[in-house]
Design a protein around this motif. Structure first.
Motif, short mmCIF file in Angstrom:
data_model
loop_
_atom_site.label_atom_id
_atom_site.label_comp_id
_atom_site.label_asym_id
_atom_site.label_seq_id
_atom_site.Cartn_x
_atom_site.Cartn_y
_atom_site.Cartn_z
N LYS A 110 0.81 -1.23 0.00
CA LYS A 110 0.00 0.00 0.00
C LYS A 110 0.85 1.28 0.00
O LYS A 110 0.34 2.37 0.15
CB LYS A 110 -0.98 0.00 1.18
N CYS A 127 0.40 -0.82 -7.45
CA CYS A 127 -0.15 -0.82 -6.09
C CYS A 127 -0.72 0.55 -5.73
O CYS A 127 -0.20 1.57 -6.18
CB CYS A 127 0.94 -1.19 -5.10
N ASN A 184 -2.70 3.09 -2.48
CA ASN A 184 -2.72 3.26 -1.02
C ASN A 184 -4.10 2.91 -0.42
O ASN A 184 -5.06 2.63 -1.15
CB ASN A 184 -2.27 4.67 -0.63
N ILE A 185 -4.20 2.98 0.89
CA ILE A 185 -5.42 2.53 1.56
C ILE A 185 -6.65 3.40 1.20
O ILE A 185 -7.72 2.84 0.93
CB ILE A 185 -5.19 2.41 3.08
N TRP A 187 -7.90 2.05 -2.02
CA TRP A 187 -8.58 0.76 -1.84
C TRP A 187 -9.98 0.99 -1.27
O TRP A 187 -10.95 0.36 -1.69
CB TRP A 187 -7.79 -0.16 -0.88
#
Ligand SMILES: C[S@@+](CC[C@H](N)C(=O)[O-])C[C@H]1O[C@@H](n2cnc3c(N)ncnc32)[C@H](O)[C@@H]1O
Length: 249
Positions: free
Chosen positions: A143, A173, A175-176, A179
């Motif tokens: 993340k 990828c 980050n949170i 997501w």
């Protein structure tokens, strides 16, 4: 070497432990749950998870885009033979066309594979179709793109660049918060919980619940349009001191 990377690289033992602990918490509550793992590959995560769950699950469907892993996995997990099935599943493709039933799993586990798809939103919609409303998706993901070692190690693998047209240009990828956004767009509750940040170990285990109107009203009764339905029955209100419960009272 890559197989070892996913189990032995810096921080991985701890992440697999976190993943396993969360799976064990769910199985403590739902010991007959049906589990599906996507991109299970060489079973790096499965080994740790099954050891921890022991027998507290109803069934475990071991999937990967490639069936090439299955013979060895069947041997590795022979102690759980009665409860395990092994099936090909490409999480970028229609799940029903691949022989899976919609809303049939209580827990999906995805260890470092959702980022390696072309479009996160599309993949998450596919995953959402597999899980029952109220069920969970447990994800281990990178993340934080600041540490360069992942790009150096994995940048030679074509899958690392699949997210390019999805705006994931320098790394697949996200980050949170990203997501959280994609989860909320695709029928999940958003990041319900995520393991904390350690500078040298930029991965995180996240859990999200699959929601529909009924599950949303159970999670957030005060925001639910179904509240009048509930109030037709006898209702006991246990009041706390916060504003939310006093509003409800
Ligand atoms: C980075 S490895 C994950 C490691 C694996 N979960 C483990 O614990 O050993 C990614 C896995 O996802 C699988 N994979 C890649 N693309 C996929 C897709 N579209 N659908 C399902 N699995 C996929 C690969 O075959 C590989 O086994």
């Amino acid at each position: 070497m890559l197989n070892k990377f996913y189990t032995d690289a810096l921080g991985m033992k701890r992440y697999l432990q976190d993943l396993t602990r969360m799976a064990a918490q769910i199985s403590h509550r739902y010991p007959h749950m049906s589990v599906l793992e996507v991109g299970a590959g060489t079973g790096g995560a499965t080994k740790v998870i099954l050891r921890e769950l022991d027998n507290a699950f109803g069934s475990y469907c071991y999937t990967d885009i490639s069936t090439g892993f299955f013979n060895e996995a069947k041997e590795t997990f022979r102690a759980h033979k009665a409860k395990m099935t092994f099936k090909a599943l490409d999480i970028e493709k229609d799940i029903v066309e691949q022989g899976f039933e919609e809303q049939s799993y209580d827990l999906l586990i995805a260890n470092l594979d959702v980022h390696a798809t072309k479009n996160l939103e599309h993949t998450m919609r596919n995953l959402r179709r597999l899980v029952k409303p109220g069920g969970y998706l447990l994800l281990l993901e990178i993340k934080d793109n600041n540490p360069l070692r992942f790009g150096f190690i994995l940048g030679g693998v074509p899958g690392w660049w699949l997210g390019h047209d999805d705006g994931r240009i320098m790394s697949p990828c996200v980050n949170i918060p990203a997501w959280n956004e994609v989860m909320r767009k695709t029928g999940f509750a958003g990041v319900d919980s995520a393991t904390g940040h350690v500078e040298t170990c930029p991965l995180s285990v996240m859990i999200t619940q699959a929601v529909d109107d009924r599950i949303r009203s159970m999670r957030e009764p005060l925001l639910s349009p179904n509240l009048p339905e509930i109030s037709k029955t006898t209702l006991t209100i246990v009041e706390g001191t916060g504003t939310k419960s006093s509003q409800l009272t």
